[in-house]
Design an enzyme around this catalytic site. Sequence first.
Site, PDB file in Angstrom:
ATOM      1  N   SER A  49     -18.969   2.364 -16.516  1.00  0.00           N
ATOM      2  CA  SER A  49     -18.561   3.302 -17.560  1.00  0.00           C
ATOM      3  C   SER A  49     -18.752   4.761 -17.194  1.00  0.00           C
ATOM      4  CB  SER A  49     -19.293   2.993 -18.865  1.00  0.00           C
ATOM      5  OG  SER A  49     -18.606   1.999 -19.575  1.00  0.00           O
ATOM      6  N   LYS A  52     -15.739   6.936 -17.601  1.00  0.00           N
ATOM      7  CA  LYS A  52     -15.395   7.676 -18.814  1.00  0.00           C
ATOM      8  C   LYS A  52     -15.664   9.166 -18.680  1.00  0.00           C
ATOM      9  CE  LYS A  52     -16.050   3.719 -21.941  1.00  0.00           C
ATOM     10  NZ  LYS A  52     -16.599   2.675 -21.045  1.00  0.00           N
ATOM     11  N   SER A 109     -19.948   4.303 -25.676  1.00  0.00           N
ATOM     12  CA  SER A 109     -19.207   3.928 -24.472  1.00  0.00           C
ATOM     13  C   SER A 109     -18.136   2.893 -24.804  1.00  0.00           C
ATOM     14  CB  SER A 109     -20.148   3.384 -23.384  1.00  0.00           C
ATOM     15  OG  SER A 109     -19.493   3.343 -22.135  1.00  0.00           O
ATOM     16  N   LYS A 212     -23.987  10.333 -19.063  1.00  0.00           N
ATOM     17  CA  LYS A 212     -23.431   9.019 -19.330  1.00  0.00           C
ATOM     18  C   LYS A 212     -24.178   7.907 -18.608  1.00  0.00           C
ATOM     19  CE  LYS A 212     -20.143   6.576 -21.187  1.00  0.00           C
ATOM     20  NZ  LYS A 212     -21.073   5.438 -21.174  1.00  0.00           N
TER      21      LYS A 212
END
Length: 359
Positions: A49, A52, A109, A212
């Site tokens: 992720s 992202k 997420s 993140k």
Amino acid sequence: MAGVALGSFVTQRAAHAQYAGQLSSIVMDARTGAVLSQEDPDLRRYPASLTKLMTLYMAFSALRAGSITLGQSVPVSIHASTMEPSKLGLVPGSHLTVEQAMLALVTKSANDAACALGELLGGGSEPQFAAMMTQQARALGMSNTTFRNASGLPDPDQLTTARDLAVLARHIVTDFPEDYHYFSVAAFRFHGRMIPNHNPMLKAYVGADGMKTGYTQEAGRNLVTSALRNDVRLVGVVMGASSNTQRTLAMADQLDRGFDAEGVAPVARPLVLARNTVPSHRTRGGRVIMLAAASSRHAPMEVAEAPAARHTTVRHGRRYVLATPVANGHHIRLIGAKVRPATATTHRARAGHTSRNHT
């Protein structure tokens, strides 16, 4: 065709071999780009992720260009709605705003929101958006990165490096200072429910204010963090950790070394207070765990970006405790917490709570 197939197989095997049991990490000065510490930062790995971050970079760029607005409606396609968890549970034909989609990426997420946003930016096509992401990566100097989707869900050809992700993180901070604040949002309301931010570094490290997490079984535990102390901003990347605890501690250690190299005085790490529901059979022995917290009363929680195996054991160590899962698949990690045994009765008397308490 045989050569292409063989090449794809070799790529998959090589990427798998690079993450297994081996960390990649790097810390950069966000202002100058100077590398302050690194460990195997150029191994090509699955971003999970952390993908992202590029999806958000593309959204920030489109906002500045005026091609989208924060309140613009983002349609949810059948394709977006079928994304694996973590997700908002969007249904085909529904809509959310651009800002809601961005917040869903930062906090939960959410893979369905990432796909929907990518389709909006890619003219209705996630593969087209992935090609745009890869093109932007090349423009930023991320020469070892290729994107195949907007979310980071597993794809054998979606690869990056810790160094490339540090470059991306630095560009997010420096290119879009007006939008960086989204990464520090603690929670946002969506359809009547609060969606919390599951980034553990926001509570576990003094000065950390965003970026993140990322996890899939193939990628391991990944993390990008930016932290500010004494007007010095660092960006750090850790990839391929075998546990959330290892990932968070590795990041904290790397950032500490980075700030030390920049001449910033060290800051004592706070103890982290974790919350857990203690099953009744766990307390029959009359022992619970009591923790102290320097500043926060809530645990850093994290939801895996792709389904993970569940564990039900509680292991007691000399310096810290790992308890997983707590509830609904949430995993808790305690960072450097000193513990001492106490009776359940004593714990209730001192804390003023029932057995559903902090452990």
